[in-house]
Each structure stands twice: as C-alpha cells, then as structure tokens.
Design a protein around this motif. Structure first.
Motif, PDB file in Angstrom:
ATOM      1  N   SER A  91     -21.269   2.977   4.569  1.00  0.00           N
ATOM      2  CA  SER A  91     -20.276   2.186   5.305  1.00  0.00           C
ATOM      3  C   SER A  91     -20.974   1.052   6.037  1.00  0.00           C
ATOM      4  CB  SER A  91     -19.514   3.077   6.299  1.00  0.00           C
ATOM      5  OG  SER A  91     -20.401   3.756   7.158  1.00  0.00           O
ATOM      6  N   VAL A  93     -19.212  -0.852   8.196  1.00  0.00           N
ATOM      7  CA  VAL A  93     -18.494  -1.011   9.454  1.00  0.00           C
ATOM      8  C   VAL A  93     -18.457   0.332  10.168  1.00  0.00           C
ATOM      9  CG1 VAL A  93     -17.055  -2.935   8.690  1.00  0.00           C
ATOM     10  CG2 VAL A  93     -16.289  -0.593   8.278  1.00  0.00           C
ATOM     11  N   SER A  97     -17.201  -1.729  15.489  1.00  0.00           N
ATOM     12  CA  SER A  97     -16.756  -2.983  14.875  1.00  0.00           C
ATOM     13  C   SER A  97     -15.387  -3.393  15.396  1.00  0.00           C
ATOM     14  CB  SER A  97     -16.708  -2.837  13.348  1.00  0.00           C
ATOM     15  OG  SER A  97     -17.962  -2.494  12.816  1.00  0.00           O
ATOM     16  N   ASP A 102     -11.171  -9.754  15.151  1.00  0.00           N
ATOM     17  CA  ASP A 102     -10.598  -9.865  13.819  1.00  0.00           C
ATOM     18  C   ASP A 102     -10.553  -8.537  13.072  1.00  0.00           C
ATOM     19  OD1 ASP A 102     -10.317 -12.636  14.158  1.00  0.00           O
ATOM     20  OD2 ASP A 102     -12.387 -12.984  13.489  1.00  0.00           O
ATOM     21  N   VAL A 103     -11.099  -7.481  13.673  1.00  0.00           N
ATOM     22  CA  VAL A 103     -11.169  -6.178  13.009  1.00  0.00           C
ATOM     23  C   VAL A 103     -10.068  -5.265  13.526  1.00  0.00           C
ATOM     24  CG1 VAL A 103     -12.590  -4.125  12.627  1.00  0.00           C
ATOM     25  CG2 VAL A 103     -13.646  -6.393  12.631  1.00  0.00           C
ATOM     26  N   GLU A 106      -7.501  -0.359  10.238  1.00  0.00           N
ATOM     27  CA  GLU A 106      -7.574  -0.179   8.797  1.00  0.00           C
ATOM     28  C   GLU A 106      -8.909  -0.664   8.217  1.00  0.00           C
ATOM     29  OE1 GLU A 106      -5.112  -1.251  10.501  1.00  0.00           O
ATOM     30  OE2 GLU A 106      -3.155  -0.651   9.708  1.00  0.00           O
ATOM     31  N   ASP A 107      -9.578  -1.559   8.918  1.00  0.00           N
ATOM     32  CA  ASP A 107     -10.860  -2.075   8.432  1.00  0.00           C
ATOM     33  C   ASP A 107     -11.987  -1.064   8.588  1.00  0.00           C
ATOM     34  OD1 ASP A 107      -9.721  -4.570   7.804  1.00  0.00           O
ATOM     35  OD2 ASP A 107     -10.028  -5.308   9.846  1.00  0.00           O
ATOM     36  N   VAL A 108     -11.890  -0.194   9.570  1.00  0.00           N
ATOM     37  CA  VAL A 108     -12.969   0.777   9.821  1.00  0.00           C
ATOM     38  C   VAL A 108     -12.577   2.188   9.392  1.00  0.00           C
ATOM     39  CG1 VAL A 108     -13.875  -0.580  11.741  1.00  0.00           C
ATOM     40  CG2 VAL A 108     -12.250   1.255  12.201  1.00  0.00           C
ATOM     41  N   LYS A 142      -6.702  -0.104  19.793  1.00  0.00           N
ATOM     42  CA  LYS A 142      -6.848  -0.073  18.331  1.00  0.00           C
ATOM     43  C   LYS A 142      -6.927   1.355  17.790  1.00  0.00           C
ATOM     44  CE  LYS A 142      -8.887  -4.676  17.801  1.00  0.00           C
ATOM     45  NZ  LYS A 142     -10.015  -5.477  17.271  1.00  0.00           N
TER      46      LYS A 142
END
Length: 303
Positions: A91, A93, A97, A102-103, A106-108, A142
């Motif tokens: 991984s 991220v 992160s 901008d993160v 769902e990105d991590v 988040k």
C-alpha cells in the motif's frame, strides 16, 4: 384480537428485536450490538510479538466476512505493515494520508484479496496524540465514514503495553488478547491485562490461546490467567476460543495466503471460524481435533 391489532403487535415485536439487540436475537450476550451505535470496535492485542496477533486479525476478518459481516481492519501496528505482508499486498497510502485535503476515506480504504478491506496505519500514527486540534478533527470527520462501510472494525494493535497500544485498546469497545502457552507469552499477556484493567472504566477483555496442543493445555493456560486476573486485578477474564497448533497455518504464512482462504478445512481455520461465531452468537464452540488430531497425539514424539 382483530387483524389490524395483530399486525401492529407483530410490527412492534420485529422492531424491538432488530433495533433493540442489533441482530434480533432477543438477548444481550457478548458480541451483540445494542441499537444503532455504529460498527463494533474490537482491538486485537498481545503481550509480545510473534504469537499470531496479525494472523488472527486477518483470518478473523475473512471468517466474519463468510458470515455476512462487513469488516474493516485498521493496521495500527506502527510502521510494520503486517497486514500487507500476510495478504501479499503493498500500500502506498495509509491512514495519515487523510490529512491531505484531497484524500478521502475511499482512497485509503484498501480492498485486499479474499474480501479483506483494511487501512494501513503507517508509522505516523504513533504521533496521533501529538496532532493539532485541526488535524484531529480532519481525521475524525473522514474516518467517521467507516460507519457506512463496516459492521465490525478490527484494530490490529502493536504488542506490549506501550502508551500507544494502551490508547488503542482502552478506546475500543472490546479487546481480544491473544497469547500462546509459553511462559514468557503468559507473563506478557498478564502485563497487558494489568495495564488495561488499571485504566479501563469497564474492562471488556476476552482471551484467545494460540498454538495449543490439546484440551488439558487449554484449561491450564486459561485457568492460570483467569485465576490470576481475578485474584490480583479483580477482573473476570473469559476465553473466547483457542487455535490448535497447525502446520497449515505456518505454511499459509509463508505463502502469504491466509489459512482461512487457502485451507478452509484446516484445524486452525475451524478454530478461527469458531471464534468468529463466538463473537457474533455469544457462544464458544468446541472444535474437535478429528482424525488428524488423533494421529498427531498418538505419534507425537516423546521427550
């Protein structure tokens, strides 16, 4: 009673069963979530490294997924990336992160193989308590979205009784403490029990014994820790389950394929499935050694 009254009564009963206990079982045994309180948060910890903590976490996630539960693993073992290793993934991220504007979650939130979803903690997580108020708020907002993605969140902590580990296990709703029968592992497991019970308002700790040979050994380990905890710490410690010593488990670790996925019929897989069932249903199931276990006991070397 007329039909309308009967339908109304049934609607009330169903609503009470579902909303009151979380799974409609009508009782409050361990493992049941009361009301809409979000996902269950379970920290998995150990007194020392090398006792199978992360291995249990990953395989338990698979077992719970097989039961229809949505599970997210938070890899909080600082900088070790053990979940990645066991899944054969990498991984780029991690949880930290999320501090990037901008993160998003769902990105991590990584979708690993075998249906395992996880968030890598990253080495920066150990400094979580040193964050600014603004940074904490960003992470809180988040990460709160995990409620929409999971029924159960498993937190794979580091080993031992460092401040960071205690922060994680005290913050969780439930704690699973894994140990092995070795004297050093038992001593370190007791140290975790002592540290946890000294600062937890309402201790909720269950024991899992890994790499056991037979039932007498299980009873001896559980009895020793339970009696010691009750006498000196004034807490009650139950055993949620055990995992028999199994070469298939060792083979799976080397292959970077969780035993629940690669060898679902292995004795260790059946033990972990039993632990998952205990978490959900509140009852510990006895796992039989079977024919291979019989042969292993008959032909084991004598010293």
């Amino acid at each position: 009673m007329n039909d309308q009254a009967t339908r109304l009564r049934r609607m009330i009963e169903v609503k009470h069963a579902v909303n009151g206990t979380g799974f409609g079982t009508g009782n409050n045994k361990i493992g049941q979530r009361a009301g809409k309180t979000g996902p269950r948060t379970i920290a998995i910890t150990s007194g020392k490294g090398g006792v199978g903590k992360t291995n249990l976490t990953v395989n338990l996630a698979i077992a719970l997924g097989n039961m229809g539960k949505r599970v997210i693993i938070i890899d909080a073992d600082m900088g070790m990336a053990n979940v990645d290793i066991l899944l054969g993934t990498t991984s780029r991220v991690n949880l930290m992160s999320l501090l990037n504007p901008d993160v998003v979650l769902e990105d991590v939130l990584l979708r690993g193989p075998y249906g395992v979803s996880y968030i890598s903690g990253g080495s920066g997580l150990e400094h979580a308590m040193e964050m600014t108020v603004a940074e904490r708020e960003i992470l809180f907002q988040k990460l709160a979205a995990c409620e929409d993605w999971a029924d159960i969140i498993l937190i794979d902590t580091g080993a031992g009784i460092g401040n960071n580990v205690l922060d994680f296990i005290v913050s969780a709703d439930e704690v699973l403490l894994i140990t092995t029968p070795e004297p050093t592992a038992l001593t370190d497991a007791y140290a975790v029990m002592k540290g946890y019970s000294s600062i937890a308002d309402q201790p909720n700790l269950k024991l899992i014994v890994n790499r056991v040979i037979d039932e007498p050994e299980i009873r001896e380990v559980v009895g020793t820790l339970s009696r010691t905890a009750e006498r000196f710490l004034k807490i009650s410690v139950e055993c949620l389950g055990y995992i028999y010593d199994d070469q298939m488990m060792i083979k799976s670790v080397r292959q970077q394929v969780p035993v629940m996925a690669g060898h679902p019929d292995a004795i260790s897989s059946r033990c972990i499935a039993s632990i998952a069932s205990g978490l959900i249903n509140g009852q510990r199931e006895k796992v039989k050694l079977g024919w291979r276990g019989f042969l292993k006991k008959i032909f084991k070397p004598s010293y």
